[in-house]
Write a protein that holds these residues in place. Structure first.
Motif, PDB file in Angstrom:
ATOM      1  N   TYR B 290       0.868  -1.180   0.000  1.00  0.00           N
ATOM      2  CA  TYR B 290       0.000   0.000   0.000  1.00  0.00           C
ATOM      3  C   TYR B 290       0.899   1.223   0.000  1.00  0.00           C
ATOM      4  N   HIS B 291       0.599   2.174  -0.879  1.00  0.00           N
ATOM      5  CA  HIS B 291       1.410   3.381  -0.950  1.00  0.00           C
ATOM      6  C   HIS B 291       0.502   4.598  -1.032  1.00  0.00           C
ATOM      7  N   HIS B 292       0.517   5.390   0.037  1.00  0.00           N
ATOM      8  CA  HIS B 292      -0.205   6.659   0.071  1.00  0.00           C
ATOM      9  C   HIS B 292       0.880   7.720  -0.074  1.00  0.00           C
ATOM     10  N   PRO B 293       1.052   8.278  -1.278  1.00  0.00           N
ATOM     11  CA  PRO B 293       2.205   9.143  -1.537  1.00  0.00           C
ATOM     12  C   PRO B 293       2.345  10.254  -0.497  1.00  0.00           C
ATOM     13  N   GLU B 294       3.573  10.442  -0.060  1.00  0.00           N
ATOM     14  CA  GLU B 294       3.957  11.474   0.911  1.00  0.00           C
ATOM     15  C   GLU B 294       3.351  11.255   2.286  1.00  0.00           C
ATOM     16  N   VAL B 295       2.677  10.125   2.488  1.00  0.00           N
ATOM     17  CA  VAL B 295       2.092   9.871   3.812  1.00  0.00           C
ATOM     18  C   VAL B 295       2.638   8.566   4.399  1.00  0.00           C
ATOM     19  N   ILE B 296       2.432   7.464   3.688  1.00  0.00           N
ATOM     20  CA  ILE B 296       2.853   6.180   4.256  1.00  0.00           C
ATOM     21  C   ILE B 296       3.036   5.159   3.135  1.00  0.00           C
ATOM     22  N   ARG B 297       3.937   4.230   3.381  1.00  0.00           N
ATOM     23  CA  ARG B 297       4.089   3.069   2.510  1.00  0.00           C
ATOM     24  C   ARG B 297       4.133   1.872   3.445  1.00  0.00           C
ATOM     25  N   LEU B 298       3.337   0.855   3.160  1.00  0.00           N
ATOM     26  CA  LEU B 298       3.376  -0.315   4.038  1.00  0.00           C
ATOM     27  C   LEU B 298       3.196  -1.580   3.224  1.00  0.00           C
ATOM     28  N   ASN B 299       3.693  -2.681   3.775  1.00  0.00           N
ATOM     29  CA  ASN B 299       3.367  -3.975   3.192  1.00  0.00           C
ATOM     30  C   ASN B 299       2.967  -4.926   4.297  1.00  0.00           C
ATOM     31  N   GLY B 300       2.226  -5.944   3.908  1.00  0.00           N
ATOM     32  CA  GLY B 300       1.710  -6.818   4.954  1.00  0.00           C
ATOM     33  C   GLY B 300       1.180  -8.132   4.410  1.00  0.00           C
ATOM     34  N   ALA B 301       0.752  -8.972   5.335  1.00  0.00           N
ATOM     35  CA  ALA B 301       0.143 -10.249   5.018  1.00  0.00           C
ATOM     36  C   ALA B 301      -0.786 -10.593   6.164  1.00  0.00           C
ATOM     37  N   GLY B 302      -1.804 -11.411   5.896  1.00  0.00           N
ATOM     38  CA  GLY B 302      -2.705 -11.730   7.002  1.00  0.00           C
ATOM     39  C   GLY B 302      -3.847 -12.629   6.592  1.00  0.00           C
ATOM     40  N   ARG B 303      -4.727 -12.865   7.531  1.00  0.00           N
ATOM     41  CA  ARG B 303      -5.908 -13.699   7.304  1.00  0.00           C
ATOM     42  C   ARG B 303      -7.118 -13.020   7.923  1.00  0.00           C
ATOM     43  N   LEU B 304      -8.234 -13.066   7.226  1.00  0.00           N
ATOM     44  CA  LEU B 304      -9.472 -12.588   7.811  1.00  0.00           C
ATOM     45  C   LEU B 304     -10.629 -13.400   7.264  1.00  0.00           C
ATOM     46  N   ARG B 305     -11.739 -13.339   7.951  1.00  0.00           N
ATOM     47  CA  ARG B 305     -12.923 -14.066   7.510  1.00  0.00           C
ATOM     48  C   ARG B 305     -14.026 -13.055   7.250  1.00  0.00           C
ATOM     49  N   LEU B 306     -14.681 -13.210   6.109  1.00  0.00           N
ATOM     50  CA  LEU B 306     -15.766 -12.291   5.753  1.00  0.00           C
ATOM     51  C   LEU B 306     -17.056 -12.736   6.433  1.00  0.00           C
ATOM     52  N   GLY B 307     -18.029 -11.873   6.384  1.00  0.00           N
ATOM     53  CA  GLY B 307     -19.351 -12.223   6.907  1.00  0.00           C
ATOM     54  C   GLY B 307     -19.540 -11.709   8.315  1.00  0.00           C
ATOM     55  N   THR B 308     -20.767 -11.899   8.811  1.00  0.00           N
ATOM     56  CA  THR B 308     -21.124 -11.310  10.103  1.00  0.00           C
ATOM     57  C   THR B 308     -20.311 -11.906  11.249  1.00  0.00           C
ATOM     58  N   ALA B 309     -19.978 -13.196  11.173  1.00  0.00           N
ATOM     59  CA  ALA B 309     -19.208 -13.817  12.263  1.00  0.00           C
ATOM     60  C   ALA B 309     -17.714 -13.705  12.001  1.00  0.00           C
ATOM     61  N   GLY B 310     -17.350 -12.914  10.981  1.00  0.00           N
ATOM     62  CA  GLY B 310     -15.948 -12.864  10.588  1.00  0.00           C
ATOM     63  C   GLY B 310     -15.167 -11.803  11.321  1.00  0.00           C
ATOM     64  N   GLY B 311     -14.010 -11.485  10.762  1.00  0.00           N
ATOM     65  CA  GLY B 311     -13.138 -10.484  11.363  1.00  0.00           C
ATOM     66  C   GLY B 311     -11.697 -10.840  11.074  1.00  0.00           C
ATOM     67  N   LEU B 312     -10.815 -10.007  11.612  1.00  0.00           N
ATOM     68  CA  LEU B 312      -9.397 -10.208  11.380  1.00  0.00           C
ATOM     69  C   LEU B 312      -8.884 -11.349  12.243  1.00  0.00           C
ATOM     70  N   GLN B 313      -8.144 -12.274  11.609  1.00  0.00           N
ATOM     71  CA  GLN B 313      -7.569 -13.379  12.380  1.00  0.00           C
ATOM     72  C   GLN B 313      -6.094 -13.148  12.636  1.00  0.00           C
ATOM     73  N   ALA B 314      -5.397 -12.639  11.642  1.00  0.00           N
ATOM     74  CA  ALA B 314      -3.960 -12.355  11.812  1.00  0.00           C
ATOM     75  C   ALA B 314      -3.562 -11.324  10.770  1.00  0.00           C
ATOM     76  N   LEU B 315      -2.650 -10.456  11.173  1.00  0.00           N
ATOM     77  CA  LEU B 315      -2.166  -9.448  10.242  1.00  0.00           C
ATOM     78  C   LEU B 315      -0.758  -9.055  10.651  1.00  0.00           C
ATOM     79  N   ALA B 316       0.147  -9.055   9.689  1.00  0.00           N
ATOM     80  CA  ALA B 316       1.506  -8.567   9.954  1.00  0.00           C
ATOM     81  C   ALA B 316       1.751  -7.413   8.998  1.00  0.00           C
ATOM     82  N   VAL B 317       2.097  -6.272   9.556  1.00  0.00           N
ATOM     83  CA  VAL B 317       2.267  -5.069   8.742  1.00  0.00           C
ATOM     84  C   VAL B 317       3.644  -4.478   9.013  1.00  0.00           C
ATOM     85  N   THR B 318       4.313  -4.079   7.942  1.00  0.00           N
ATOM     86  CA  THR B 318       5.609  -3.409   8.077  1.00  0.00           C
ATOM     87  C   THR B 318       5.506  -2.036   7.426  1.00  0.00           C
ATOM     88  N   VAL B 319       5.904  -1.021   8.174  1.00  0.00           N
ATOM     89  CA  VAL B 319       5.988   0.333   7.630  1.00  0.00           C
ATOM     90  C   VAL B 319       7.468   0.703   7.643  1.00  0.00           C
TER      91      VAL B 319
END
Lengths: 213, 692
Positions: B290-319
């Motif tokens: 992800y690159h927001h020019p002049e604001v932030i650049r980040l990369n990441g990986a992760g797992r999430l589940r969609l739907g009402t019972a879903g949500g973020l399960q794991a996320l690793a982000v590097t800025v």
């Protein structure tokens, strides 16, 4: 109420048995301090008008608060002391109708912060983006009425206001020597925020529905 | 007639139809057939009416009317009408220059130009449906079956995605209040789908759900391939205009943070490689940039589940590196909105690695480089903060934190550094430096930090305060200047749950005496209403030096006593029980000046004694016996007392000394409003009071 230790000290007196008997009797009497709802309502109205920055009289308010004693800078120290003394003695003479203190350094600080914030919140009360809930707090009721770039600022204002209100209810209760009155104070304020609000603002009824005043 | 047999029957019917149509001289229409139901592969037609006509030039015209057409027995369209010029041979039936119209329950009446070619024994070879008016725009469809797989190409022109809402809902995407303009090409292969390639441009996209988009423009390239039922996808996204308010579904947040992102100048870019398993609604992000020019650049990986019972399960982000002045308000401040730190300002460079799972932060790496933290409410500030912090649940890490200056309210701490070892987010301090406290020193003998980075943060510090000069301290606090020094040893200075508590004593040497501060605690130190509590003992204060400092008028003697149960709200006293007197100063000489006497009578409210005021004015100073005052402050009123009782009142000053004139000061009242008392003292401090 006299403690039994004090009664024992008095045991050499001829009338000690009578006094001890009265002391024991009084020890069995539970003294209830009732929450002074009318005085609290009055105090809440004074506080809220200070926050809203409006002199407008609220709807269905109980008897008007007596005006604050004024002390000019030209007063002598002796006059000030006398005024202070009168302030203290006169309310005591009307102890049947206890007053509720809303002026301590802490409460004054909260009022001043809430008054400054109110100017920023006012447009959002008016647009219906922010409403008054039934627990004495405010909440975002219609986010879509807030431009995207302002949305986090309004969330901040709402969070700060609710933090101050939580502290206010706690402080008013403890400043009046009854921390256990916090929920009563909060319930009074919940009603008075709405009663003192101008028409057009939104509030939550006891049933949870949003109503426009 | 009801036909319930399978595709063989349909083929036979078409063959029969072909033969009939080919027979010369047949009366018009050549053929008219009615079927209650026709099935062909995934298609089912109901109440079908087929006609074949032949015009004078010998051309065949094919017409089909059906009440219903169902795909896979599920997706149903009604009132199907197909008309075209038919070319019929023994091997093929081709439909050219045709019109197709049908009614979709949600999309309404659709119609467009159609052509197809059907090979007997092999099925549909090719079909085109062009100029199909759909969702305020136009779709051109091409269907081909080069091998055994279907291949569909859809060209979209000015399609409003909001009007595709019913279709999106069928695939589990409820996107309320969606509108905009879509242009581009979608290619799909296989039935069920095995590949989707999309190259789309969007303009004036508006969406209003938990997240919001306003007037967004951008382009999107997506490649999705299905293997063993799961999709593997590659996405490229560029946002070229508009505003977004993104609220990601995060576990543990009643009101998750919202991120306001406005496209200004260069496009915001996102690319991602991710998998999607429809059965479990599981999304696995293998690589995200992800690159927001002049604001932030980040990369990441992760797992999430969609739907009402879903949500973020794991996320690793590097800025990798970020200018906090620009990035903090957009991406970090929203996390603090419900806290009392929601308006702090950060500047400087930072790099961040963060790991999240369902229970919260699982790994943290934080590099600050000369970061300044400023609090608009002036509660605290840090200058030139540098950190190299590593923490994970799994193993030990060494970290280091240093700073040039820390402000806590009006107190300034100088440069310092600490070394840390972290183990499962429990941090142990292994090394530190003493730091300057105003013009003195804070010697630290113990330092322990716990639950760093969470609301349950705790700090324990033991040590000593050395030689802080009172003029510096009182100037910093904005108090009247006092002479002397502050020292003290404390067994513990503990910060826990937002409260600060000191075990031990602070000793202030002032006016040749000692002031001891014990039981010092500040509730809600950085909150909206800090409350300070302490017990203070005063010993042998030289009244002469004290009264000189406050321009009260000279008094000699030594003052001792206490201020117990001291409670400050907003740094102003609201309660204490104080008693100060000269009773314990032995045979120290007791003298009071005319000015001081006059000021004291203003507190007392009346002067009395053996001598009249008129006579008193001829003396500069007088002897006195003892001097003392007590005040029990509660609920805004001070219950005053003096050094000795008389009748129902008190003496503030008793008569004494070997030689006259003797004076005494009685207390006229016993209760005074605290504000009035303070105003009186201010009046004394600010004015020169003359004796009559």
């Amino acid at each position: 109420m006299q403690s039994s230790t004090e009664s024992a000290v008095l045991s050499r007196s001829p009338s000690i048995w009578l006094i001890a008997g009265l002391a024991l009797l009084s020890a069995c009497v539970t003294v209830n301090v009732y929450f002074p709802a009318a005085a609290a309502e009055n105090a809440a109205d004074r506080f809220i008008r200070g926050v809203y920055g409006e002199p407008a009289a609220p709807e269905s308010s109980s008897d008007e608060a007596s005006p604050e004693p004024q002390s000019g800078l030209h007063d002598t120290f002796g006059q000030r002391a006398l005024t202070g003394l009168l302030d203290f003695v006169v309310p005591a003479a009307h102890a049947q109708q206890p007053d509720i203190t809303i002026s301590t350094p802490g409460i004054n600080k909260l009022q001043s912060a809430m008054n400054a914030r109110h100017e920023k919140l006012k447009p959002y009360y008016e647009s219906g983006a922010v409403g008054m809930d039934s627990n004495g707090f405010i909440t975002l009721r219609d986010e879509s009425a807030i431009p995207l770039k302002d949305r986090n600022n309004v969330k901040k204002l709402v969070a700060d206001e609710n933090n101050d209100r939580e502290a206010l209810y706690r402080e008013v209760a403890s400043a009046n020597g009854h921390p256990e009155w916090k929920s009563d104070i909060q319930a009074i304020f919940a009603k008075r925020w709405v009663a003192n609000a101008p028409s057009g603002w939104w509030y939550q009824s006891a049933g949870g529905d949003w109503v426009q005043k | 007639m009801t036909v319930t047999s399978r595709r063989t029957f349909f083929r036979r019917s078409l063959a029969c139809l072909l033969l009939l149509a080919a027979s010369p001289g047949a009366a018009e229409p050549l053929l008219s057939l009615q079927f209650a139901e026709l099935e062909h592969e995934a298609l089912t037609l109901r109440q079908v009416d087929i006609r074949i006509e032949q015009n004078a030039a010998g051309e065949h015209r094919f017409e089909l009317q059906a009440d219903e057409l169902a795909l896979n027995a599920a997706d149903v369209v009604r009132d199907v009408s197909l008309q075209c010029r038919a070319r019929l041979t023994l091997a093929h039936v081709a439909c050219e220059s045709g019109r197709l119209a049908l009614t979709h329950a949600d999309l309404g009446r659709l119609n467009g130009a159609v052509s197809f070619r059907y090979a007997f024994g092999q099925g549909l070879e090719h079909a085109e449906l062009t100029g199909l008016g759909l969702a305020a725009g136009r779709i051109d469809l091409q269907v081909a079956r080069p091998g055994s797989e279907w291949a569909i190409t859809a060209d979209l022109t000015a399609v409003d995605p909001g009007q595709l809402q019913p279709l999106l809902q069928q695939v589990g995407l409820a996107l309320p209040a969606l509108s905009g303009r879509l242009d581009g090409r979608i290619q799909a292969a296989g039935w069920p789908l095995t590949e989707v390639v999309a190259d789309m441009a969007v303009q004036e996209l508006n969406y209003n759900g938990d997240s919001v988009a306003q007037d967004v423009a951008g382009d999107l390239q997506l490649t999705a391939r299905r293997q063993n039922g799961d999709w593997q996808n590659e996405l490229q996204l560029n946002l070229t205009a508009g505003e977004l308010y993104l609220v990601p579904p995060l576990p543990g947040y009643q009101t998750p943070p919202g991120f306001y992102i406005a496209v200004a100048g260069q496009p915001i870019h996102l690319d991602a490689v991710f998998g999607y398993a429809p059965v479990t609604a599981q999304v696995t992000i293998q690589d995200l940039n992800y690159h927001h020019p002049e604001v932030i650049r980040l990369n990441g990986a992760g797992r999430l589940r969609l739907g009402t019972a879903g949500g973020l399960q794991a996320l690793a982000v590097t800025v990798p590196s970020v200018d906090l002045t620009r990035a903090f308000p957009v991406y970090l401040q929203p996390w603090l909105i419900d806290s009392s730190y929601n308006d702090i300002e950060l500047g400087g460079q930072a790099a961040l690695e963060i790991g999240l799972d369902e229970t919260g932060i699982s790994a943290l790496g934080l590099q600050f480089d000369d970061v300044d933290i400023r609090d608009p409410r002036d509660r605290f500030g840090i200058s030139d903060l540098s950190t190299d912090i590593q923490m994970t649940r799994a193993r030990q890490h060494a970290s280091r934190v240093s700073w040039e200056r820390i402000d806590v309210y009006q107190l300034q701490l100088g440069a310092g550094a600490i070394s840390l070892v972290s183990d499962d987010f429990s941090i142990r301090v292994t090394d530190w430096q003493d730091v300057a406290l105003l013009d003195g020193t804070l010697n630290i003998s113990e330092l322990d930090l716990r639950n760093v980075g969470t609301a349950a943060f705790e700090m324990h510090l033991a040590g000593a305060v050395q030689a802080v000069s009172l003029p510096t301290l009182t100037a910093a606090l904005g108090w009247p200047e006092l002479g002397g020094t502050l020292t003290g040893e404390f067994a513990g200075l503990n910060y826990q749950g937002g409260d600060l508590r000191m075990d031990g004593e602070l000793l202030v040497h002032m006016f040749d005496g000692r002031v001891t501060i014990r039981e010092l605690a500040v509730r809600d130190l950085f909150g909206n209403l800090p409350v300070l509590a302490a017990d203070v003992d005063v010993r042998d204060i030289d009244l002469e030096r004290l009264t000189e400092t406050f321009a009260f008028g000279k008094i000699t003697g030594r003052l001792s006593g206490h201020i117990h149960g001291l409670r400050l709200e907003n740094w102003q006293p609201v309660a204490f029980d104080a008693s100060l007197s000269t009773l314990d100063d032995g045979d120290t000489r007791h003298r009071i000046s005319q000015k001081a006497l006059n000021n004291l009578t203003q507190i007392g409210g009346g002067l009395s004694g053996a001598l009249s005021r008129g006579f008193l004015r001829y003396f500069d100073e007088y002897s006195y016996g003892e001097l003392g005052v007590s005040c029990r402050l509660a609920n805004g009123f001070c219950e005053l007392g003096g050094v000795e009782r008389y009748n129902d009142g008190y003496y503030l000053l008793t008569r004494g000394g070997l030689l006259p004139p003797w004076v005494e000061v009685r207390l006229a009242g016993s209760v005074i409003a605290w504000d009035a008392l303070i105003a009186g003292f201010q009046q004394i401090a600010e004015s020169e009071v003359e004796i009559d």
